[in-house]
Scaffold this active site. Sequence first.
Site, PDB file in Angstrom:
ATOM      1  N   CYS A 110     -16.565  95.809  13.721  1.00  0.00           N
ATOM      2  CA  CYS A 110     -15.855  96.923  13.075  1.00  0.00           C
ATOM      3  C   CYS A 110     -15.770  98.133  14.009  1.00  0.00           C
ATOM      4  CB  CYS A 110     -16.588  97.294  11.784  1.00  0.00           C
ATOM      5  SG  CYS A 110     -15.925  98.751  10.985  1.00  0.00           S
ATOM      6  N   TYR A 127       4.344  95.679  -1.671  1.00  0.00           N
ATOM      7  CA  TYR A 127       2.982  95.153  -1.623  1.00  0.00           C
ATOM      8  C   TYR A 127       2.804  93.999  -2.615  1.00  0.00           C
ATOM      9  CZ  TYR A 127      -1.423  94.651  -3.993  1.00  0.00           C
ATOM     10  OH  TYR A 127      -2.470  94.098  -4.654  1.00  0.00           O
ATOM     11  N   THR A 152      -5.201  99.714 -11.872  1.00  0.00           N
ATOM     12  CA  THR A 152      -6.258  99.434 -12.856  1.00  0.00           C
ATOM     13  C   THR A 152      -7.361  98.620 -12.204  1.00  0.00           C
ATOM     14  OG1 THR A 152      -4.502  99.290 -14.498  1.00  0.00           O
ATOM     15  CG2 THR A 152      -6.667  98.586 -15.198  1.00  0.00           C
ATOM     16  N   LEU A 163      -4.034  99.829 -21.409  1.00  0.00           N
ATOM     17  CA  LEU A 163      -4.014  99.638 -19.944  1.00  0.00           C
ATOM     18  C   LEU A 163      -3.289 100.789 -19.238  1.00  0.00           C
ATOM     19  CD1 LEU A 163      -3.245  95.926 -18.905  1.00  0.00           C
ATOM     20  CD2 LEU A 163      -5.157  97.348 -18.227  1.00  0.00           C
ATOM     21  N   ASP A 169      -3.553  95.999  -0.964  1.00  0.00           N
ATOM     22  CA  ASP A 169      -3.823  96.980  -2.023  1.00  0.00           C
ATOM     23  C   ASP A 169      -4.792  98.049  -1.491  1.00  0.00           C
ATOM     24  OD1 ASP A 169      -6.283  95.728  -1.916  1.00  0.00           O
ATOM     25  OD2 ASP A 169      -6.475  95.491  -4.086  1.00  0.00           O
ATOM     26  N   CYS A 184     -22.425  98.900   4.888  1.00  0.00           N
ATOM     27  CA  CYS A 184     -22.347  98.440   6.286  1.00  0.00           C
ATOM     28  C   CYS A 184     -23.557  97.592   6.672  1.00  0.00           C
ATOM     29  CB  CYS A 184     -22.221  99.621   7.238  1.00  0.00           C
ATOM     30  SG  CYS A 184     -20.733 100.586   6.961  1.00  0.00           S
ATOM     31  N   GLU A 206      -1.268  90.458 -10.899  1.00  0.00           N
ATOM     32  CA  GLU A 206      -0.975  91.465  -9.874  1.00  0.00           C
ATOM     33  C   GLU A 206      -0.387  92.733 -10.497  1.00  0.00           C
ATOM     34  OE1 GLU A 206      -1.609  91.826  -6.641  1.00  0.00           O
ATOM     35  OE2 GLU A 206      -2.815  90.019  -6.783  1.00  0.00           O
TER      36      GLU A 206
HETATM   37  S1  SF4 Z   1     -16.021  96.738   7.671  1.00  0.00           S
HETATM   38 FE1  SF4 Z   1     -16.973  98.340   8.874  1.00  0.00          FE
HETATM   39  S2  SF4 Z   1     -16.962 100.155   7.555  1.00  0.00           S
HETATM   40 FE2  SF4 Z   1     -16.577  98.367   6.264  1.00  0.00          FE
HETATM   41  S3  SF4 Z   1     -18.592  97.796   5.475  1.00  0.00           S
HETATM   42 FE3  SF4 Z   1     -18.196  96.580   7.331  1.00  0.00          FE
HETATM   43  S4  SF4 Z   1     -19.131  97.764   8.973  1.00  0.00           S
HETATM   44 FE4  SF4 Z   1     -18.932  99.138   7.246  1.00  0.00          FE
END
Ligand code: SF4
Length: 366
Positions: free
Chosen positions: A215, A128, A51, A88, A146, A206, A45
Site C-alpha cells: 500500500c 458505476y 444505503t 430505505l 462504490d 492497517c 445494487e
Molecule cells: S490498504 Fe493501505 S490504508 Fe488500507 S488498510 Fe491496508 S494498509 Fe491500511
Amino acid sequence: MPSATPLSRSWSAEVTKRLLAWFGANARDLPWRLHYTPYEVWVSEIMLQQTQMLRVVDYFKRFMSRFPTLQSLAQADLEAVLCAWEGLGYYQRAKNLHKTARLLLAEYGGQLPTDQEKLEKLPGIGHYTAGAIAAIAFEQPTVGVDANGLRVLARLFDCCEDVRSSSGKICIERYARALLPEQRARDFNQALMEFGALICGRKLLCADCPLQDLCLAHAHGTESQRPVQMSSSLRQLRYSTAGVIIDGKRRLLLCQRPKQGIWANLWTLPEFEMAKSDDPTRCFCSLFARQTGLKLYALDWQTQLQHSYTKWQIVLQVRAFFLVSCVLSKPFVWFARSDLAKLPLPSPHRTVLDRFLTSQVGKTTY
Ligand code: SF4
C-alpha cells in the site's frame, strides 16, 4: 512479494491476487450472493446506493419475497413498490426500478442487457452501477467503484487528486482497471467493495491488512489523508411546519405529494415551509386556511424532528389539530388508522405519526 515495484504489472497482479484470496476467505453471506441472478444483482445494487449493506439485507429479502421476478415487479402498482421501499429513503430509486422493469419487459424480453453501455442507458443506472451489474451479474470485464472501493484504491495508489473531481474520478477508474483480472470480474468488484467496508474503512485496520506492504499510502504515511475529498458544504437549514389533523370520525388527514419533486407520489402530513422566526402553529393554521378555507383547532400535542434531504437540513415542527369532519379534494384524503400501514410514507413523517399514535392524545383521538 513486497519488493515488486509499485504500480508495475507484478505489483498490480499481487494486489489483485491477495484481494481475491482475502475475499474468498472473508466474504459475508449476503442474500444476493446466493444465485447472482441479474435481477437480484440489479435490485441489490440499486438498494446499496446511499444505503449501508447491513440495512439493505432485510429490505432486499422482503422485496424479493414481494417481487420475486422482474415480471412481478413490472406488473406491480407503483404504490406497492414504494410501500416495499418505505424506510430505505431516496424513493426515486424505487420509481426507477419499477420504470426500468416495465421497460425491460416491453423492449428487452424481460432481460437485463449484459453490457455496461446499454445498462447505463436505463433509468436509475449510472456509470458505476452499470459497471458493477455487468461485472457481478454477467462477469463482464468492467469495474463499478462504490465509496468503499474508492477508499481502497485512493489509499493503495496514494491518490492525491480530489476524488470528487472529474480528473479524480478518471484516476480511480484507471486504478481499478489496472487491478481488474482477466477473469473473475464478479469476485474482484465485490472484493474491492468488501475490503473497503471491512478492512480499509473510515476506521483503518492497517495492522490486519494483507495489502499493507503493497500500500503506497501506508508507505508514505498518508493513509488517513486519503481519499482527498472537497470539504462538503455545510447543509443549509430550512424550516417547515406540519399538522397531524384528526376529525370527529377518528380519521387522519394526509396528502399525496405531486409526481415531481421531494417525496414524489408518497403520502405525507400536510406541511408548509416557514421562516425560522414564524410561530409554527399560527403559520400552519393560516396557510392551511388559505389553501382549504377551513379552521383548525390545536390539540395538546406537538413534536419536532430534523431530517436531511440532499443539501438541506430540515427542521420540522409538528402540531396536532382537530378539524370538523368535511369533504376535502385532492391532494387531501382522510384515512382510518388501519389504512396507515399500507401507505408509503417518507421516514420522517412515519416517525412523527408513530410518536403521535403512541401519545395519550393520539390514543384518545385516533
Ligand atoms: S490498504 Fe493501505 S490504508 Fe488500507 S488498510 Fe491496508 S494498509 Fe491500511
